[in-house]
Design an enzyme around this catalytic site. Structure first.
Site, PDB file in Angstrom:
ATOM      1  N   LYS A 269     -19.534 -26.643  14.712  1.00 48.47           N
ATOM      2  CA  LYS A 269     -20.435 -25.633  15.275  1.00 48.47           C
ATOM      3  C   LYS A 269     -21.870 -25.773  14.742  1.00 48.47           C
ATOM      4  O   LYS A 269     -22.097 -26.459  13.736  1.00 48.47           O
ATOM      5  CB  LYS A 269     -19.865 -24.245  14.975  1.00 48.47           C
ATOM      6  CG  LYS A 269     -18.510 -23.990  15.659  1.00 48.47           C
ATOM      7  CD  LYS A 269     -18.034 -22.553  15.429  1.00 48.47           C
ATOM      8  CE  LYS A 269     -16.717 -22.288  16.129  1.00 48.47           C
ATOM      9  NZ  LYS A 269     -16.286 -20.872  16.004  1.00 48.47           N
TER      10      LYS A 269
ATOM     11  N   TYR B 101     -15.945 -19.053  25.880  1.00 42.74           N
ATOM     12  CA  TYR B 101     -15.440 -17.902  25.128  1.00 42.74           C
ATOM     13  C   TYR B 101     -15.199 -16.687  26.026  1.00 42.74           C
ATOM     14  O   TYR B 101     -15.232 -15.554  25.544  1.00 42.74           O
ATOM     15  CB  TYR B 101     -16.417 -17.552  23.996  1.00 42.74           C
ATOM     16  CG  TYR B 101     -16.365 -18.551  22.853  1.00 42.74           C
ATOM     17  CD1 TYR B 101     -15.258 -18.633  22.007  1.00 42.74           C
ATOM     18  CD2 TYR B 101     -17.421 -19.427  22.610  1.00 42.74           C
ATOM     19  CE1 TYR B 101     -15.198 -19.536  20.958  1.00 42.74           C
ATOM     20  CE2 TYR B 101     -17.379 -20.345  21.555  1.00 42.74           C
ATOM     21  CZ  TYR B 101     -16.257 -20.382  20.734  1.00 42.74           C
ATOM     22  OH  TYR B 101     -16.201 -21.283  19.700  1.00 42.74           O
TER      23      TYR B 101
ATOM     24  N   ASN C 107     -18.496 -19.964  11.508  1.00 44.72           N
ATOM     25  CA  ASN C 107     -17.335 -20.463  10.762  1.00 44.72           C
ATOM     26  C   ASN C 107     -17.079 -21.960  10.944  1.00 44.72           C
ATOM     27  O   ASN C 107     -15.955 -22.422  10.834  1.00 44.72           O
ATOM     28  CB  ASN C 107     -16.099 -19.619  11.069  1.00 44.72           C
ATOM     29  CG  ASN C 107     -15.743 -19.621  12.540  1.00 44.72           C
ATOM     30  OD1 ASN C 107     -16.366 -20.328  13.322  1.00 44.72           O
ATOM     31  ND2 ASN C 107     -14.745 -18.850  12.907  1.00 44.72           N
TER      32      ASN C 107
ATOM     33  N   HIS D 291     -14.441 -25.208  15.514  1.00 41.14           N
ATOM     34  CA  HIS D 291     -13.529 -24.672  16.527  1.00 41.14           C
ATOM     35  C   HIS D 291     -12.296 -25.559  16.567  1.00 41.14           C
ATOM     36  O   HIS D 291     -12.402 -26.778  16.396  1.00 41.14           O
ATOM     37  CB  HIS D 291     -14.206 -24.699  17.902  1.00 41.14           C
ATOM     38  CG  HIS D 291     -13.241 -24.491  19.036  1.00 41.14           C
ATOM     39  ND1 HIS D 291     -12.789 -23.252  19.392  1.00 41.14           N
ATOM     40  CD2 HIS D 291     -12.614 -25.381  19.872  1.00 41.14           C
ATOM     41  CE1 HIS D 291     -11.932 -23.376  20.398  1.00 41.14           C
ATOM     42  NE2 HIS D 291     -11.818 -24.660  20.709  1.00 41.14           N
TER      43      HIS D 291
ATOM     44  N   GLU E 271     -10.483 -27.858  27.487  1.00 37.88           N
ATOM     45  CA  GLU E 271     -11.703 -28.022  26.688  1.00 37.88           C
ATOM     46  C   GLU E 271     -12.072 -29.508  26.566  1.00 37.88           C
ATOM     47  O   GLU E 271     -13.257 -29.865  26.605  1.00 37.88           O
ATOM     48  CB  GLU E 271     -11.489 -27.389  25.300  1.00 37.88           C
ATOM     49  CG  GLU E 271     -11.328 -25.871  25.396  1.00 37.88           C
ATOM     50  CD  GLU E 271     -10.793 -25.210  24.123  1.00 37.88           C
ATOM     51  OE1 GLU E 271     -10.583 -25.900  23.106  1.00 37.88           O
ATOM     52  OE2 GLU E 271     -10.590 -23.977  24.159  1.00 37.88           O
TER      53      GLU E 271
HETATM   54  P1  GDP Z   1     -10.697 -18.915  16.282  1.00 32.41           P
HETATM   55  O1  GDP Z   1      -9.668 -19.308  17.299  1.00 32.41           O
HETATM   56  O2  GDP Z   1     -10.189 -18.994  14.853  1.00 32.41           O
HETATM   57  O3  GDP Z   1     -12.005 -19.647  16.434  1.00 32.41           O
HETATM   58  O4  GDP Z   1     -10.986 -17.355  16.490  1.00 32.41           O
HETATM   59  P2  GDP Z   1     -11.131 -16.442  17.799  1.00 32.41           P
HETATM   60  O5  GDP Z   1     -10.630 -17.143  19.020  1.00 32.41           O
HETATM   61  O6  GDP Z   1     -10.544 -15.119  17.441  1.00 32.41           O
HETATM   62  O7  GDP Z   1     -12.698 -16.223  17.921  1.00 32.41           O
HETATM   63  C1  GDP Z   1     -13.519 -17.215  18.485  1.00 32.41           C
HETATM   64  C2  GDP Z   1     -14.806 -17.292  17.690  1.00 32.41           C
HETATM   65  O8  GDP Z   1     -15.523 -16.063  17.850  1.00 32.41           O
HETATM   66  C3  GDP Z   1     -14.634 -17.408  16.178  1.00 32.41           C
HETATM   67  O9  GDP Z   1     -14.360 -18.714  15.750  1.00 32.41           O
HETATM   68  C4  GDP Z   1     -15.973 -16.899  15.673  1.00 32.41           C
HETATM   69  O10 GDP Z   1     -16.988 -17.892  15.784  1.00 32.41           O
HETATM   70  C5  GDP Z   1     -16.268 -15.779  16.671  1.00 32.41           C
HETATM   71  N1  GDP Z   1     -15.842 -14.477  16.152  1.00 32.41           N
HETATM   72  C6  GDP Z   1     -14.565 -13.998  16.028  1.00 32.41           C
HETATM   73  N2  GDP Z   1     -14.566 -12.760  15.500  1.00 32.41           N
HETATM   74  C7  GDP Z   1     -15.878 -12.441  15.289  1.00 32.41           C
HETATM   75  C8  GDP Z   1     -16.553 -11.288  14.759  1.00 32.41           C
HETATM   76  O11 GDP Z   1     -15.936 -10.290  14.373  1.00 32.41           O
HETATM   77  N3  GDP Z   1     -17.928 -11.350  14.715  1.00 32.41           N
HETATM   78  C9  GDP Z   1     -18.631 -12.439  15.141  1.00 32.41           C
HETATM   79  N4  GDP Z   1     -19.976 -12.415  15.061  1.00 32.41           N
HETATM   80  N5  GDP Z   1     -18.036 -13.534  15.646  1.00 32.41           N
HETATM   81  C10 GDP Z   1     -16.677 -13.539  15.712  1.00 32.41           C
END
Ligand code: GDP
Length: 139
Positions: free
Chosen positions: A11, A51, A114, A117, A128
């Site tokens: 990222k 997303y 973070n 991905h 993807e």
């Molecule tokens: P992943 O599959 O571990 O990447 O997690 P998710 O699918 O739940 O979320 C997708 C992405 O959205 C995450 O990797 C983060 O970059 C972002 N994200 C998730 N939760 C939060 C949050 O509470 N705040 C913010 N700013 N970004 C979030």
């Protein structure tokens, strides 16, 4: 049955901070083969589509802004049980919860920024991967 490929992005935060090499090294040291690789940048429309499952979440705007603010590295990776194995290697979404030895433990700064991905299913890995790479770019 699980397929042996997954899709990843390094990222914008990790690219900005010079961690492309370190993250690719952790990926190959963990036994993944790099099948496809490129430096690219998501448009706002790309990030909104990628997303879309999170479109109703309060952080959606922040997420799209973050993911489009600079280049990312897109890659397809190969290993047995790749989706699950790679989710284990990257660690929990929130780096505060990520296990020792994971990519997010080492390189992620926050739940939003973070570092990496990893696809969450074989179906999404295929979607993807096809979004970023033509067949002739998949080795
Ligand atoms: P992943 O599959 O571990 O990447 O997690 P998710 O699918 O739940 O979320 C997708 C992405 O959205 C995450 O990797 C983060 O970059 C972002 N994200 C998730 N939760 C939060 C949050 O509470 N705040 C913010 N700013 N970004 C979030």
């Amino acid at each position: 049955m699980a397929t042996n490929r997954t899709f990843t992005m390094i990222k914008p935060d990790a690219v900005e901070n010079g961690h492309i090499g370190g993250i690719l090294n952790m990926i190959t040291e963990a036994g993944f083969k790099i099948v496809s690789l490129k430096l690219t940048q998501l448009t706002v429309a790309d990030a909104q589509k990628f997303y879309s499952v999170h479109s109703e979440r309060p952080f959606f705007g922040e997420l799209v802004e973050f993911m489009t603010r600079g280049p990312i590295v897109a890659a397809i990776l190969e290993k047995d049980n790749a989706v699950e194995a790679f989710r284990t290697l990257i660690g929990a979404t929130n780096p505060a919860d990520a296990a020792e030895g994971t990519i997010r433990k080492k390189y992620a700064k926050s739940i939003g920024e973070n570092a990496v991905h990893g696809s969450d299913s074989d179906e999404n890995a295929a979607i993807e991967s096809a979004f970023h790479f033509a067949g002739r770019e998949q080795f």
